[in-house]
Scaffold this motif. Structure first.
Motif, PDB file in Angstrom:
ATOM      1  N   ASN A   1       0.808  -1.211   0.000  1.00  0.00           N
ATOM      2  CA  ASN A   1       0.000   0.000   0.000  1.00  0.00           C
ATOM      3  C   ASN A   1       0.843   1.263   0.000  1.00  0.00           C
TER       4      ASN A   1
ATOM      5  N   GLU B   1      -4.041   8.279  -1.862  1.00  0.00           N
ATOM      6  CA  GLU B   1      -5.301   7.639  -1.493  1.00  0.00           C
ATOM      7  C   GLU B   1      -5.078   6.170  -1.167  1.00  0.00           C
ATOM      8  N   ILE B   2      -4.209   5.528  -1.928  1.00  0.00           N
ATOM      9  CA  ILE B   2      -3.907   4.117  -1.674  1.00  0.00           C
ATOM     10  C   ILE B   2      -3.145   3.960  -0.364  1.00  0.00           C
TER      11      ILE B   2
ATOM     12  N   ILE C   1      -5.259   4.025   3.060  1.00  0.00           N
ATOM     13  CA  ILE C   1      -6.256   3.013   3.428  1.00  0.00           C
ATOM     14  C   ILE C   1      -5.834   2.233   4.664  1.00  0.00           C
TER      15      ILE C   1
ATOM     16  N   VAL D   1      -2.534  -3.408  -0.153  1.00  0.00           N
ATOM     17  CA  VAL D   1      -3.179  -3.347  -1.455  1.00  0.00           C
ATOM     18  C   VAL D   1      -2.514  -4.398  -2.344  1.00  0.00           C
TER      19      VAL D   1
ATOM     20  N   VAL E   1      -8.189  -4.548  -2.182  1.00  0.00           N
ATOM     21  CA  VAL E   1      -7.868  -4.394  -0.767  1.00  0.00           C
ATOM     22  C   VAL E   1      -8.644  -5.445   0.009  1.00  0.00           C
TER      23      VAL E   1
ATOM     24  N   VAL F   1     -11.995  -2.586  -5.656  1.00  0.00           N
ATOM     25  CA  VAL F   1     -12.538  -1.238  -5.558  1.00  0.00           C
ATOM     26  C   VAL F   1     -12.181  -0.519  -6.850  1.00  0.00           C
TER      27      VAL F   1
ATOM     28  N   LEU G   1     -12.698   3.854  -0.676  1.00  0.00           N
ATOM     29  CA  LEU G   1     -11.757   3.245   0.259  1.00  0.00           C
ATOM     30  C   LEU G   1     -12.158   3.547   1.700  1.00  0.00           C
TER      31      LEU G   1
END
Length: 260
Positions: A3, A30-31, A34, A38, A65, A70, A94
């Motif tokens: 991630n 954004e990733i 979370i 990921v 995820v 997503v 997310l």
């Protein structure tokens, strides 16, 4: 991919190095935020243009995820606008997945009144523009349908940024389609008449009659004659199975069918 890694960028059409960097700058944080590993992360930029369609750039972000896929996508006149919009959509999804994973850990995954909120996305540019020529079927694809109740179908649809979701109803086993619409915000269509779903928390209106029986050519004719419609859900008379004919970003049609 961890991630903390940047999302890989798969490109259709010409994309500049600056646009690729913009993808990493917009999507990467954004990733990372979370807080869960990921397994996959990819971004695709696609440019559409034609004689009766203005330039449109579609950014689509896909991540996996905790075994959940997503997806967020947005079409806009420029790559920067499309990327930023897709990144914002990914953030919302997310966050929603993060709340769901926390609820699963606590054993409380039910959603009470007000827990569901339909997400109305901007209509892709060009879909509602009057066309100078009839549109045609340019792509057919099939997929194995998940057997779900309406709550699970709604959650899947929202996480994946789908305008509709084709699934197998867990009560009747028949092909069913959930989409945003109707007086409650979500509407359920089925190929057979069945009982009202029991125990659903999603605010749902159920169409009381089954999907029309149409041949593919007739479904194409139906969608061509109704520019404001984005899809037609119908039963194929040769198979008895439910199928969806829908508009693509470029205005032509695609057909989604259940895999055998």
């Amino acid at each position: 991919m961890s991630n903390r890694s940047s999302a890989a960028v798969a490109v259709r059409g010409a994309v500049t190095p600056d646009e690729a960097e913009h993808v990493r700058d917009a999507v990467g944080p954004e990733i990372s935020a979370i807080g869960h590993p990921v397994e996959q992360a990819r971004v695709r930029l696609t440019r559409y243009a034609g004689r009766d369609l203005p330039m449109l750039v579609v950014a689509q972000v896909n991540v996996v995820v905790a075994d959940r896929m997503v997806r967020a996508q947005l079409g806009a006149p420029s790559a920067a606008e499309a990327i930023d919009g897709a990144a914002a959509g990914l953030r919302w999804r997310l966050n929603r997945l993060g709340r769901r994973l926390a609820a699963e850990r606590s054993g409380d995954v039910g959603l009470g009144h007000g827990g569901w909120r339909p997400v109305y996305l901007p209509t892709p540019a060009g879909l509602l523009i009057t066309r100078n020529r009839p549109r045609k079927l340019v792509r057919s694809k099939s997929c194995r349908l998940a057997v779900q109740d309406p709550d699970a179908a709604a959650f899947t649809m929202e996480l994946r940024d789908y305008p509709f979701h084709l699934f197998a109803d867990d009560t009747t086993g028949a092909e069913s389609l959930l989409y945003r619409g109707g007086p409650t915000g979500y509407r359920l269509l089925r190929t057979v008449v069945g009982p009202e779903p029991a125990g659903s928390t999603v605010p749902l209106s159920v169409r009381a009659w089954p999907a029309p029986v149409l041949r593919v050519a007739k479904a194409v004719e139906t969608l061509n004659s109704a520019p404001a419609r984005s899809f037609v859900f119908f039963t194929d008379p040769s198979t008895g199975r439910g199928r969806v004919l829908y508009r693509r970003y470029d205005g032509d049609f695609a057909l989604l069918s259940p895999a055998w």
